[in-house]
Motif scaffolding. Structure first.
Motif, PDB file in Angstrom:
ATOM      1  N   GLY A 152     -12.243  -0.861  -9.080  1.00  0.00           N
ATOM      2  CA  GLY A 152     -11.113  -0.843  -8.487  1.00  0.00           C
ATOM      3  C   GLY A 152     -10.280  -2.416  -9.244  1.00  0.00           C
ATOM      4  N   ASP A 153      -9.004  -2.377  -8.471  1.00  0.00           N
ATOM      5  CA  ASP A 153      -8.317  -3.163  -8.786  1.00  0.00           C
ATOM      6  C   ASP A 153      -8.027  -3.947  -6.949  1.00  0.00           C
ATOM      7  OD1 ASP A 153      -7.310  -1.951 -11.068  1.00  0.00           O
ATOM      8  OD2 ASP A 153      -5.307  -0.490 -10.050  1.00  0.00           O
ATOM      9  N   SER A 154      -9.238  -2.768  -6.063  1.00  0.00           N
ATOM     10  CA  SER A 154      -8.668  -4.664  -5.289  1.00  0.00           C
ATOM     11  C   SER A 154      -9.061  -5.316  -5.312  1.00  0.00           C
ATOM     12  CB  SER A 154      -9.189  -3.290  -4.105  1.00  0.00           C
ATOM     13  OG  SER A 154     -10.691  -2.801  -3.867  1.00  0.00           O
ATOM     14  N   LEU A 155      -8.396  -6.569  -5.113  1.00  0.00           N
ATOM     15  CA  LEU A 155      -8.548  -8.021  -4.927  1.00  0.00           C
ATOM     16  C   LEU A 155      -9.244  -8.633  -3.425  1.00  0.00           C
ATOM     17  CD1 LEU A 155      -9.594 -10.530  -6.566  1.00  0.00           C
ATOM     18  CD2 LEU A 155      -7.861 -11.022  -6.096  1.00  0.00           C
ATOM     19  N   ARG A 179     -21.304 -15.924   7.341  1.00  0.00           N
ATOM     20  CA  ARG A 179     -21.013 -14.344   8.457  1.00  0.00           C
ATOM     21  C   ARG A 179     -19.583 -13.934   7.764  1.00  0.00           C
ATOM     22  NH1 ARG A 179     -21.869 -15.149  14.510  1.00  0.00           N
ATOM     23  NH2 ARG A 179     -20.443 -13.235  14.224  1.00  0.00           N
ATOM     24  N   ALA A 180     -19.165 -15.206   7.277  1.00  0.00           N
ATOM     25  CA  ALA A 180     -17.435 -14.915   6.817  1.00  0.00           C
ATOM     26  C   ALA A 180     -17.361 -14.139   5.329  1.00  0.00           C
ATOM     27  CB  ALA A 180     -16.559 -16.108   6.747  1.00  0.00           C
ATOM     28  N   MET A 181     -18.396 -14.493   4.301  1.00  0.00           N
ATOM     29  CA  MET A 181     -18.542 -14.099   3.035  1.00  0.00           C
ATOM     30  C   MET A 181     -19.405 -12.404   3.475  1.00  0.00           C
ATOM     31  SD  MET A 181     -18.993 -15.429   0.133  1.00  0.00           S
ATOM     32  CE  MET A 181     -19.874 -15.053  -0.990  1.00  0.00           C
ATOM     33  N   ARG A 182     -20.313 -12.485   4.498  1.00  0.00           N
ATOM     34  CA  ARG A 182     -20.845 -10.462   4.688  1.00  0.00           C
ATOM     35  C   ARG A 182     -19.776  -9.999   4.976  1.00  0.00           C
ATOM     36  NH1 ARG A 182     -25.774  -9.439   2.254  1.00  0.00           N
ATOM     37  NH2 ARG A 182     -26.850 -11.689   1.862  1.00  0.00           N
ATOM     38  N   MET A 183     -19.118 -10.661   5.227  1.00  0.00           N
ATOM     39  CA  MET A 183     -17.524  -9.421   6.702  1.00  0.00           C
ATOM     40  C   MET A 183     -16.535  -9.370   5.759  1.00  0.00           C
ATOM     41  SD  MET A 183     -15.224 -10.713   9.314  1.00  0.00           S
ATOM     42  CE  MET A 183     -14.188 -11.150   7.799  1.00  0.00           C
ATOM     43  N   ILE A 184     -16.415  -9.670   4.247  1.00  0.00           N
ATOM     44  CA  ILE A 184     -15.358  -9.970   3.127  1.00  0.00           C
ATOM     45  C   ILE A 184     -15.693  -9.062   2.842  1.00  0.00           C
ATOM     46  CG2 ILE A 184     -15.554 -11.545   1.412  1.00  0.00           C
ATOM     47  CD1 ILE A 184     -12.163 -11.909   1.660  1.00  0.00           C
ATOM     48  N   THR A 243     -15.339  -4.761   4.223  1.00  0.00           N
ATOM     49  CA  THR A 243     -14.147  -4.404   3.211  1.00  0.00           C
ATOM     50  C   THR A 243     -14.933  -3.380   1.633  1.00  0.00           C
ATOM     51  OG1 THR A 243     -14.000  -6.016   1.060  1.00  0.00           O
ATOM     52  CG2 THR A 243     -12.628  -6.067   3.153  1.00  0.00           C
ATOM     53  N   ASP A 244     -13.699  -2.696   1.255  1.00  0.00           N
ATOM     54  CA  ASP A 244     -14.339  -2.085  -0.189  1.00  0.00           C
ATOM     55  C   ASP A 244     -13.415  -2.525  -1.380  1.00  0.00           C
ATOM     56  OD1 ASP A 244     -11.905  -0.926   0.018  1.00  0.00           O
ATOM     57  OD2 ASP A 244     -12.244   1.220   0.538  1.00  0.00           O
ATOM     58  N   PHE A 245     -13.511  -4.057  -1.448  1.00  0.00           N
ATOM     59  CA  PHE A 245     -12.660  -4.726  -2.497  1.00  0.00           C
ATOM     60  C   PHE A 245     -13.845  -4.682  -3.704  1.00  0.00           C
ATOM     61  CE2 PHE A 245     -10.530  -7.382   0.999  1.00  0.00           C
ATOM     62  CZ  PHE A 245      -8.884  -6.558   1.366  1.00  0.00           C
ATOM     63  N   ALA A 246     -13.262  -4.351  -4.622  1.00  0.00           N
ATOM     64  CA  ALA A 246     -13.893  -4.547  -5.815  1.00  0.00           C
ATOM     65  C   ALA A 246     -14.252  -5.833  -6.400  1.00  0.00           C
ATOM     66  CB  ALA A 246     -12.548  -3.612  -7.351  1.00  0.00           C
ATOM     67  N   SER A 247     -13.323  -6.705  -6.593  1.00  0.00           N
ATOM     68  CA  SER A 247     -13.768  -8.048  -6.458  1.00  0.00           C
ATOM     69  C   SER A 247     -13.095  -9.099  -5.497  1.00  0.00           C
ATOM     70  CB  SER A 247     -12.522  -7.921  -7.784  1.00  0.00           C
ATOM     71  OG  SER A 247     -12.817  -7.242  -8.649  1.00  0.00           O
ATOM     72  N   ILE A 248     -13.859 -10.251  -5.189  1.00  0.00           N
ATOM     73  CA  ILE A 248     -13.957 -11.195  -3.814  1.00  0.00           C
ATOM     74  C   ILE A 248     -13.386 -12.347  -4.955  1.00  0.00           C
ATOM     75  CG2 ILE A 248     -14.163 -12.043  -2.339  1.00  0.00           C
ATOM     76  CD1 ILE A 248     -14.232  -9.438  -1.829  1.00  0.00           C
ATOM     77  N   PRO A 289     -24.869  -6.375  -6.319  1.00  0.00           N
ATOM     78  CA  PRO A 289     -25.093  -6.740  -7.854  1.00  0.00           C
ATOM     79  C   PRO A 289     -23.305  -5.840  -8.680  1.00  0.00           C
ATOM     80  CG  PRO A 289     -26.258  -5.043  -7.429  1.00  0.00           C
ATOM     81  CD  PRO A 289     -26.199  -5.177  -5.876  1.00  0.00           C
ATOM     82  N   ASN A 290     -22.670  -4.700  -8.246  1.00  0.00           N
ATOM     83  CA  ASN A 290     -21.638  -4.903  -8.325  1.00  0.00           C
ATOM     84  C   ASN A 290     -20.366  -4.556  -8.445  1.00  0.00           C
ATOM     85  OD1 ASN A 290     -23.276  -2.130  -9.864  1.00  0.00           O
ATOM     86  ND2 ASN A 290     -23.776  -1.032  -7.792  1.00  0.00           N
ATOM     87  N   ARG A 291     -20.188  -5.831  -7.451  1.00  0.00           N
ATOM     88  CA  ARG A 291     -19.010  -6.486  -7.102  1.00  0.00           C
ATOM     89  C   ARG A 291     -19.281  -7.403  -8.480  1.00  0.00           C
ATOM     90  NH1 ARG A 291     -17.257  -5.303  -2.118  1.00  0.00           N
ATOM     91  NH2 ARG A 291     -18.039  -3.951  -0.294  1.00  0.00           N
ATOM     92  N   LEU A 292     -17.598  -7.699  -8.457  1.00  0.00           N
ATOM     93  CA  LEU A 292     -17.716  -9.190  -9.482  1.00  0.00           C
ATOM     94  C   LEU A 292     -16.976 -10.376  -8.109  1.00  0.00           C
ATOM     95  CD1 LEU A 292     -16.403 -10.273 -11.703  1.00  0.00           C
ATOM     96  CD2 LEU A 292     -14.402  -9.424 -12.030  1.00  0.00           C
ATOM     97  N   PHE A 293     -17.735 -11.342  -8.186  1.00  0.00           N
ATOM     98  CA  PHE A 293     -17.887 -12.723  -7.647  1.00  0.00           C
ATOM     99  C   PHE A 293     -16.859 -13.385  -8.673  1.00  0.00           C
ATOM    100  CE2 PHE A 293     -20.620 -10.571  -5.484  1.00  0.00           C
ATOM    101  CZ  PHE A 293     -20.246 -10.587  -3.822  1.00  0.00           C
ATOM    102  N   THR A 294     -15.885 -14.297  -8.683  1.00  0.00           N
ATOM    103  CA  THR A 294     -15.286 -15.529  -9.139  1.00  0.00           C
ATOM    104  C   THR A 294     -15.194 -16.449  -8.018  1.00  0.00           C
ATOM    105  OG1 THR A 294     -13.169 -14.761  -8.798  1.00  0.00           O
ATOM    106  CG2 THR A 294     -14.243 -13.577 -10.719  1.00  0.00           C
TER     107      THR A 294
END
Lengths: 701, 701
Positions: free
Chosen positions: A310-313, A376-381, A385-390, A419-424
């Motif tokens: 999705g488009d959400s970041l 914990r902060a990482m797990r939380m975000i 949330t359902d952000f497609a990318s972080i 595995p389906n989230r995009l992390f940069t």
């Protein structure tokens, strides 16, 4: 097997060669005829190498042969390192031996002069009349790093490269082929294939793309091109890559006049119209990069990371300023940066009272310096949330291996669980850090905005691959009228072919015109109809807003009089009577024929947007209604169709249908129609359809 | 000396401190109160350091004092490293001692809560009522690397930095202050000053820019800002930098809504309207960067290289493809890539028959591998042309020091002989190579397009510094009418103030309206005139194209009737009679008042361009006619004024005069006028002037 399939098989055999002849082989590894042998041996090529040399018995430790005919084994690929004058004869010998493919290194062909052009045509002729495939002339060759098959003389190819590259590179620039491996090595990456097509007497860029689209060791295709000689084949190759869900990233050179001048002198090829290339790229989900940095940034990200759903970041930052920069850039790239859900903000506030809990989430030094808190902060975000990318910005905190050690397991765990989230990740990192994160499938950048650019690019591919390709309606397209086509014929043809036209009637006399106007209702327009006349309003051949019978009668007479005076050569058929069309948005729809890609459809909004701002979009015909909607959305003026300044929303669906239908007409009549244009094409309020108000069809004479 | 000048002097004294007190000094160099001492000692600060600590007698080898009052020497700067609750008292002690300036490190002020805001206001109050200057609170301090005065606790400041940096950096982000030195060091550069302004209770970003504009060790100013609290002071600072010919490069954060949300939560400051910031930057020659990479690329180039005298660019390349990429990018950035002069081409052909002698000049391996040939080619493109800038792409040929050794003397000689040309270089280079060329004043980039971006940026500065600032005509501006201003008053005021308005007359009765119309000539427009009514056409208060006396009479009656029905509360004065204005280009000119920067003027072309595409430009008032022309050029639609679709060119001069005049009116009446708008403002064919057709003036109530 078709001729085309056979030729594709020949290309596959040469690119997957197990046995390579080097004609003009040299004992000196620094010479053009020596380097490929040295490179293949250095890379540990797992196949056979057969040097061919008129005098020597061994070359670089390998038995050499007098001619290619003497080699006592099957040969899949010949590397031809002989002067331009001897190339044709050598290639003929290879063809006679049944060798599937040959690389021609020599320059001195179409890129230099008329004699060179003739030599190149001779090669093309050999390729057409035999089964041999020719890469070049003027090609630096190709490299299959996985197997160590570095069939090139280019000095920039390093003595070794990683063997696990999943990116295939096709380039029309030989210099870039060499340079590319330096650039890849600098970011710890590699290629499956690097293919340099040179002058393209035979094998051209589209076929190489198609090869990589089917190659099981290639996941991503990079394409560095100046011109595309075979448009339809390129479209087929790009469609194949899209179907196989392989991202294609392109640098297309020669976008501007200055660029095209240089491109022309460089590769003896005409640069195609840039708007058409853009249309092709958009239509088939290709990402067009504007710099080498972007080319590799996007390509390498696509090779290691998942495509976001999705488009959400979501943004995590250790610097408020950088967080703002990331958010600004994300919005520029069309991503959405929505606030964190309230539950998530609450949790974060409890975790760190001083943290900024908007999106960007501003992690403080307090969080960063405590791995459990960071985890914990990482797990939380990610999980709250359902952000497609972080995208995370770490400033200088990840500057070396030691600094990232406590955090790496956290990233690894989150990555594995999602595995389906995009992390940069961005910030000041050394090469070790980049490689450590990229090994986890997390693209990293020094420049924060590049993390966002890569995210947007991967999102672009996700959208392109998700498109439903609707099966085209195979609506029959009526035959074209014979001879030159005048306006009533053009309108009639469009209507019959499924594109609505405004009501109209050809009147041969003032009486007929009045009768037609009374039947339609006033006010009406009158337009001269005369074979071969295009710019009819310029010579007084049009009258608008005629409000009654008297005005129609007078209008008819005066039109016929002025046109007869201005153009006594024309045979006047009469006047077209059309009720004035009101309350719609004026658009232009039309077709052009590109010399390389064939018929294309254009869309624009009428008036200043098209004429002054050139706010138009193109697509290659044929295409479906969904593609037509994307084409409309691409223009800046599209928002007008939603209804502005109190106007009701326009009938976009009717417009999209007309564009798709027009694309089918252009495709069906590609051989005989030079252009079709409906201008204006009126789009009425939603539910009320659309209508061509004027139409011109140019056929080949 | 004025209060402002005294305060500026206070800032200068603290930033050039010879003697520094560290209040809350710690023996532990890793603690906030210890690090500044360790950094200053490590950097070899050439002034005195006076630790202040309640218990210790020596701190990090220096004699310590119980309070700032005890220090037996003059103190120019106090570093205040005490908790938020103790800050005000400490600052008061410093002020009492007559210390010119103090840095407040502590957070916990306006960025956290209401109590913090009160604490910050207390600090602001101390600054206002004494002569002490306060940097912070929540500031990481500042660094003067030249003298080793690193008055900061930020852990990212490295233990040493080159002392010859000529770039001053101002930042509202503390994290970025630290990060910036890592980024500078990575490219072998440094800063004169890094100034972090924190929460800006007193010293704010504009004053720091002004300080750097006057600082003799600073040639270039980098500015990383989220918001500007004092617009007029920022304008003054930027104008000063422009006058001193010091390039200013800005990253302005919070451009988008998502960005602004983050900016707000980060620094407790409102992000200003982005279009106004853009206007300020354009007006004062500031370069706005969109990424950190661009920020530093442009800043460092400006610090070492001359500004090009024109737009023309010569390109030398070893790769045809890269040459095309450079040419394409140059055209995108508004540079011109013209063909080489024929004499030059001829000479080059003789030198290397196979070279590409267009522009890009394609140097072959043959040229590159022979330093004498390369030298001749280099001389030729520099001395045989008048290109203001030259950009060379060297692929991988300059990859290390050994590789560049034969070429360096050639570059050095050409550089010395042509100190006013801008040379840029791109390709795959190691850090040594970058530094070697940059020492010659030749900016280098791995990414070829960045060399072009830097060239365009330096050209931007050259143009900005070359602008003649015309002395503003001090035309007297008439006083505003009293009370609410209706349309005839607004048109009359504009006309009296030097902005042309269409002929108009207020008619109190149908007879008066007919008389006016007959005097003007038909057709005319009638518009209701009633105090406090703005959207007059929405309620039927306007009639256009009235062609005769009968229509005017009927129109007057019907307007008055419908308005009276719709708005019985309004006092109707009558109707404005105006001859229909035709044959002009419809524009909008107006003023807005920005809360930070004050009155600004807006320009746009009427219709879809303004209303749908938001194609408008702004400038801060007042400005001259040349600036008005630049403002017009900035809109995409400006081309319409040249005459399109057969229309004659419009009277741009009249439009520009009106804009400049409007800016003076807005400036003169800044206190009382909220906005002025003339819409439409008709611009007639060249020589025929322009006219406001409708005008609204809103005053403060």
């Amino acid at each position: 097997m078709s001729d085309m399939a056979m030729r594709a098989q020949g290309l596959r055999r040469m690119l997957r060669a197990q046995s390579v002849a080097v004609i003009g082989a040299s004992a000196d590894a620094s010479r053009v005829g020596g380097r490929p042998i040295a490179l293949m041996q250095g890379y540990g090529f797992n196949g056979a190498i057969h040097p061919v040399n008129l005098k020597a018995d061994t070359i670089q430790g390998l038995p050499a042969w007098r001619s290619v005919a003497d080699i006592p084994a099957e040969v899949d690929l010949a590397i031809c390192s002989v002067p331009a004058e001897q190339v044709a004869e050598t290639v003929r010998q290879c063809a006679a031996r049944g060798i599937p493919g040959v690389i021609v290194f020599a320059g001195g062909f179409a890129e230099v002069d008329e004699a060179g052009r003739a030599r190149q045509e001779e090669l093309a002729q050999i390729a057409r009349t035999s089964s041999i495939r020719i890469l070049g002339p003027n090609s630096v060759g190709f490299a299959d790093f996985r197997r160590g098959l570095v069939a090139s003389f280019h000095p920039a190819f390093p003595p070794s490269m990683p063997r696990d590259g999943r990116i295939g590179l096709v380039t029309q620039s030989g210099a870039f082929a060499g340079m590319s491996s330096l650039l890849a090595a600098a970011r710890g990456g590699s290629f499956s294939y690097v293919l340099a097509t040179g002058n393209e007497a035979d094998v051209e860029v589209a076929e190489c793309v198609a090869f990589l689209a089917e190659d099981e060791n290639t996941d991503v295709i990079l394409c560095y091109i100046e011109t595309c000689r075979d448009g339809p084949r390129m479209i087929e190759a790009l469609a194949l890559a899209q179907k196989r869900r392989k991202p294609v990233v392109v640098v297309k050179l020669g976008r501007t006049e200055a660029g095209a001048r240089a491109a022309q002198s460089h590769s003896a090829a005409l640069a195609g119209a840039d708007a058409i290339y853009d249309a092709v790229f958009r239509q088939f989900g290709v990402y067009r990069a504007r710099s080498l940095e972007e080319f590799f940034d996007v390509g390498f990200a696509a090779a290691i990371a998942p495509l976001p759903k999705g488009d959400s970041l979501g943004i995590m930052t250790v610097s408020g300023g950088a967080g703002v920069l990331l958010a600004d850039t994300a919005v520029d790239y069309g991503l959405s940066v929505d606030p964190l859900p309230e539950a998530c903000r609450q949790e974060m506030r409890e975790l760190v009272p001083i943290a900024g809990v908007e999106n960007p989430l501003d992690l403080t030094g307090y969080v960063i310096n405590s791995p459990p808190l960071f985890s914990r902060a990482m797990r939380m975000i990610v999980e709250g949330t359902d952000f497609a990318s972080i995208s995370a910005y770490q400033g200088g905190l990840y500057r070396n291996r030691q600094a990232i050690e406590p955090h790496l397991p956290i990233w690894r765990a989150v990555r594995q669980d999602h595995p389906n989230r995009l992390f940069t990740l961005s910030g000041f990192m050394d090469g070790d850090c980049h490689r450590a994160f990229e090994a986890l499938g997390i693209p990293t950048y020094r420049e924060p905005t590049h993390a966002i650019r890569a995210t947007a690019a991967l999102r672009h591919f996700a959208r392109a691959f998700a498109r439903e390709k609707t099966v085209r309606r195979k609506t029959a397209t009526p035959p074209l009228p014979t001879g030159p086509i005048d306006e009533p014929e053009a309108l009639g043809f469009l209507q019959e072919a499924g594109i609505p036209a405004a009501p109209h009637r050809l009147a041969g006399s003032p009486d007929e015109a009045v009768a037609a106007a009374e039947a339609f209702g006033f006010p009406v327009a009158l337009k001269i109809v005369a074979s071969g006349l295009i710019h009819k309003s310029d010579i007084g051949g049009v009258r608008l807003n005629l409000a009654n019978a008297e005005a129609v009668r007078a209008g008819f007479d005066s039109i016929v009089t002025v046109v007869r005076q201005a153009r006594p050569d024309l045979a006047i058929r009469g006047c077209l009577v059309m009720p004035m069309q009101r309350g719609g948005v004026e658009c232009i729809i039309g077709t052009v024929r590109d010399p390389s890609f064939g018929p294309a459809v254009m869309f624009g909004l009428g008036g200043v947007l098209v004429e002054v701002l050139k706010d138009v979009s193109f697509r290659i015909a044929p295409f479906d209604v969904a593609e037509a909607h994307r084409m409309i959305d691409e223009t800046r003026g599209a928002v007008i169709l939603n209804g502005v300044r109190g106007a009701p929303p326009a009938d976009r669906e009717a417009l999209a249908l007309a564009l798709a239908r027009l694309s089918e007409i252009a495709h069906a009549h590609a051989a005989s129609v030079r252009s079709i244009e409906a201008n204006p094409f009126m789009v009425f309020p939603r539910g009320q359809g659309a209508a061509a108000v004027d139409a011109v069809i140019e056929r080949d004479s």
